[in-house]
Write an enzyme that holds these catalytic residues in place. Structure first.
Site, mmCIF file in Angstrom:
data_model
loop_
_atom_site.group_PDB
_atom_site.id
_atom_site.type_symbol
_atom_site.label_atom_id
_atom_site.label_comp_id
_atom_site.label_asym_id
_atom_site.label_seq_id
_atom_site.Cartn_x
_atom_site.Cartn_y
_atom_site.Cartn_z
ATOM 1 N N THR A 48 -7.062 -10.604 -1.527
ATOM 2 C CA THR A 48 -5.950 -11.548 -1.517
ATOM 3 C C THR A 48 -6.015 -12.465 -0.310
ATOM 4 O O THR A 48 -5.887 -13.689 -0.430
ATOM 5 C CB THR A 48 -4.607 -10.785 -1.495
ATOM 6 O OG1 THR A 48 -4.548 -9.903 -2.611
ATOM 7 C CG2 THR A 48 -3.437 -11.739 -1.546
ATOM 8 N N THR A 49 -6.237 -11.875 0.877
ATOM 9 C CA THR A 49 -6.283 -12.651 2.111
ATOM 10 C C THR A 49 -7.476 -13.594 2.132
ATOM 11 O O THR A 49 -7.440 -14.631 2.808
ATOM 12 C CB THR A 49 -6.324 -11.701 3.330
ATOM 13 O OG1 THR A 49 -5.287 -10.717 3.185
ATOM 14 C CG2 THR A 49 -6.135 -12.436 4.636
ATOM 15 N N TYR A 111 -0.029 -10.867 -14.162
ATOM 16 C CA TYR A 111 0.512 -11.790 -15.170
ATOM 17 C C TYR A 111 0.617 -11.145 -16.544
ATOM 18 O O TYR A 111 1.726 -10.954 -17.044
ATOM 19 C CB TYR A 111 -0.267 -13.108 -15.259
ATOM 20 C CG TYR A 111 0.405 -14.084 -16.211
ATOM 21 C CD1 TYR A 111 1.626 -14.656 -15.873
ATOM 22 C CD2 TYR A 111 -0.140 -14.391 -17.448
ATOM 23 C CE1 TYR A 111 2.280 -15.499 -16.748
ATOM 24 C CE2 TYR A 111 0.500 -15.233 -18.325
ATOM 25 C CZ TYR A 111 1.720 -15.791 -17.980
ATOM 26 O OH TYR A 111 2.362 -16.618 -18.853
ATOM 27 N N TYR A 137 -5.942 -0.993 -5.913
ATOM 28 C CA TYR A 137 -5.086 -1.833 -5.072
ATOM 29 C C TYR A 137 -3.753 -2.005 -5.773
ATOM 30 O O TYR A 137 -3.668 -2.658 -6.813
ATOM 31 C CB TYR A 137 -5.782 -3.178 -4.834
ATOM 32 C CG TYR A 137 -5.036 -4.161 -3.963
ATOM 33 C CD1 TYR A 137 -3.958 -3.782 -3.169
ATOM 34 C CD2 TYR A 137 -5.438 -5.497 -3.923
ATOM 35 C CE1 TYR A 137 -3.287 -4.700 -2.372
ATOM 36 C CE2 TYR A 137 -4.783 -6.425 -3.118
ATOM 37 C CZ TYR A 137 -3.706 -6.016 -2.350
ATOM 38 O OH TYR A 137 -3.046 -6.929 -1.560
ATOM 39 N N ARG A 142 3.023 -8.799 -5.973
ATOM 40 C CA ARG A 142 2.178 -9.922 -6.413
ATOM 41 C C ARG A 142 1.811 -9.822 -7.890
ATOM 42 O O ARG A 142 1.663 -10.840 -8.556
ATOM 43 C CB ARG A 142 0.894 -9.983 -5.576
ATOM 44 C CG ARG A 142 1.081 -10.611 -4.209
ATOM 45 C CD ARG A 142 -0.270 -10.798 -3.523
ATOM 46 N NE ARG A 142 -0.128 -11.401 -2.200
ATOM 47 C CZ ARG A 142 -0.298 -12.696 -1.926
ATOM 48 N NH1 ARG A 142 -0.594 -13.537 -2.891
ATOM 49 N NH2 ARG A 142 -0.171 -13.140 -0.699
ATOM 50 N N LYS A 165 -5.380 1.440 -2.059
ATOM 51 C CA LYS A 165 -4.695 0.608 -1.066
ATOM 52 C C LYS A 165 -3.266 0.485 -1.554
ATOM 53 O O LYS A 165 -2.995 -0.154 -2.575
ATOM 54 C CB LYS A 165 -5.357 -0.768 -0.949
ATOM 55 C CG LYS A 165 -4.625 -1.716 -0.004
ATOM 56 C CD LYS A 165 -5.239 -3.102 0.002
ATOM 57 C CE LYS A 165 -4.441 -4.051 0.900
ATOM 58 N NZ LYS A 165 -4.988 -5.427 0.901
ATOM 59 N N ILE A 207 -5.989 -1.241 5.213
ATOM 60 C CA ILE A 207 -6.707 -2.478 4.884
ATOM 61 C C ILE A 207 -5.787 -3.591 5.352
ATOM 62 O O ILE A 207 -4.734 -3.824 4.771
ATOM 63 C CB ILE A 207 -7.044 -2.560 3.396
ATOM 64 C CG1 ILE A 207 -8.016 -1.423 3.028
ATOM 65 C CG2 ILE A 207 -7.669 -3.912 3.052
ATOM 66 C CD1 ILE A 207 -8.386 -1.359 1.554
#
Length: 296
Positions: A48-49, A111, A137, A142, A165, A207
């Site tokens: 993501t980052t 989504y 994750y 999100r 994570k 993380i």
């Protein structure tokens, strides 16, 4: 007991961009070197980052391959290859492993979401298709879907699904995962403001977004805990709280890229639709970096 991919603080590394929006590979290499020098225990690339959601497949894979070659085996490289299309995730994952990734980070489908049984089938299909350890994750803020502890228990039975994570922010849920899965599923904090609480529940580390700007501090929070100096670890966690908050004053990775620019890196801007950080948030971020002793 499964082999742990890493113990300590892995950096969810940014992807620096040139003014034209392309990847600034030279600066990425500089950041990787500084991370390793700062004690970072693993590199998580194209998460993501790292703005992987804006990358076409070939660019995504090239970025992973660059990180693998730059790290050159010194610490593990974990590649983000998740997707809301199971077949797409499989193809990305297979190619990332071929290009040298040590492990894979698999986000929950977003989504379109899915049921818990769909999550089991999705992650199992990926794990069956690749010869590499997989870190789940869970970031429902999100993706709109949560991996429940009961689903974690099922997935932990797969030999290649080795860790999660956990970025739900729900400490009770993390405790239940630890209770149900034990040594079959390592837990990493996905939230920098909850490193110590997750370590206290048996977590193996974090993380980290914070690691981009403070690799030594994130590493040492974990190191001190594992050395038994829990009070010093806790104090470091508390000392970093304002900075942890400032790094999420806007949508990640907008603030952390702004922070990296303040620290002298050529991080560039985020790709659209992520916008520039507002002036008031810039002030908040600058103040937090100064308080943490990272900015003069």
């Amino acid at each position: 007991m499964k082999k742990t991919v890493f113990t300590g603080a892995a950096v969810a590394i940014i992807t620096p961009m040139l003014p034209d929006g392309s990847i600034h590979y030279e600066e990425l290499g500089r950041i990787i070197e500084d991370q390793i020098a700062g004690g970072t225990d693993a590199i998580v690339i194209c998460g993501t980052t790292g703005e992987a959601s804006t990358m076409p497949d070939e660019e995504h894979l090239d970025c992973i391959e660059y990180a693998v070659k730059k790290v050159a085996g010194r610490i593990p490289v974990v590649a983000g290859t998740g997707s809301n299309d199971t077949n797409h995730a499989i193809k990305l994952s297979q190619e990332a492993v071929r290009r040298g990734a040590d492990a894979l980070l698999q986000v929950t489908p977003y989504y379109n979401k899915t049921s818990q049984s769909g999550l089991v089938r999705h992650f199992t299909a990926i794990a069956d298709a690749v010869d590499a350890p997989i870190i789940l994750y869970n970031v429902p803020s999100r993706t709109g879907v949560n991996i429940t502890p009961a689903t974690c228990k099922i997935l932990a039975q797969h030999p290649r699904i080795v860790a999660i994570k956990e970025a739900s922010g729900n400490i009770a849920q993390v405790a239940q995962i630890a209770h149900l899965c034990g040594d079959e599923l390592a837990i990493y904090s996905g939230n920098d403001d909850q490193i110590v609480p997750l370590l206290a529940l048996g977590g193996k580390g974090v993380i980290s977004v914070l690691s981009n700007v403070a690799p030594r501090q994130a590493h040492d929070i974990c190191r001190l805990w594992f050395e038994g100096n829990t009070q010093a670890s806790l104090q470091m966690q508390l000392d970093m709280m304002d900075l942890c908050g400032a790094l999420f004053c806007d949508v990640n990775p907008i603030p952390v890229k702004a922070a990296m620019n303040m620290l002298g890196y050529q991080a560039g801007e985020c790709r659209l639709p992520l916008d520039r950080l507002s002036p008031e948030h810039m002030d908040t971020l600058r103040t937090a970096l100064k308080k943490a002793g990272l900015l003069a």
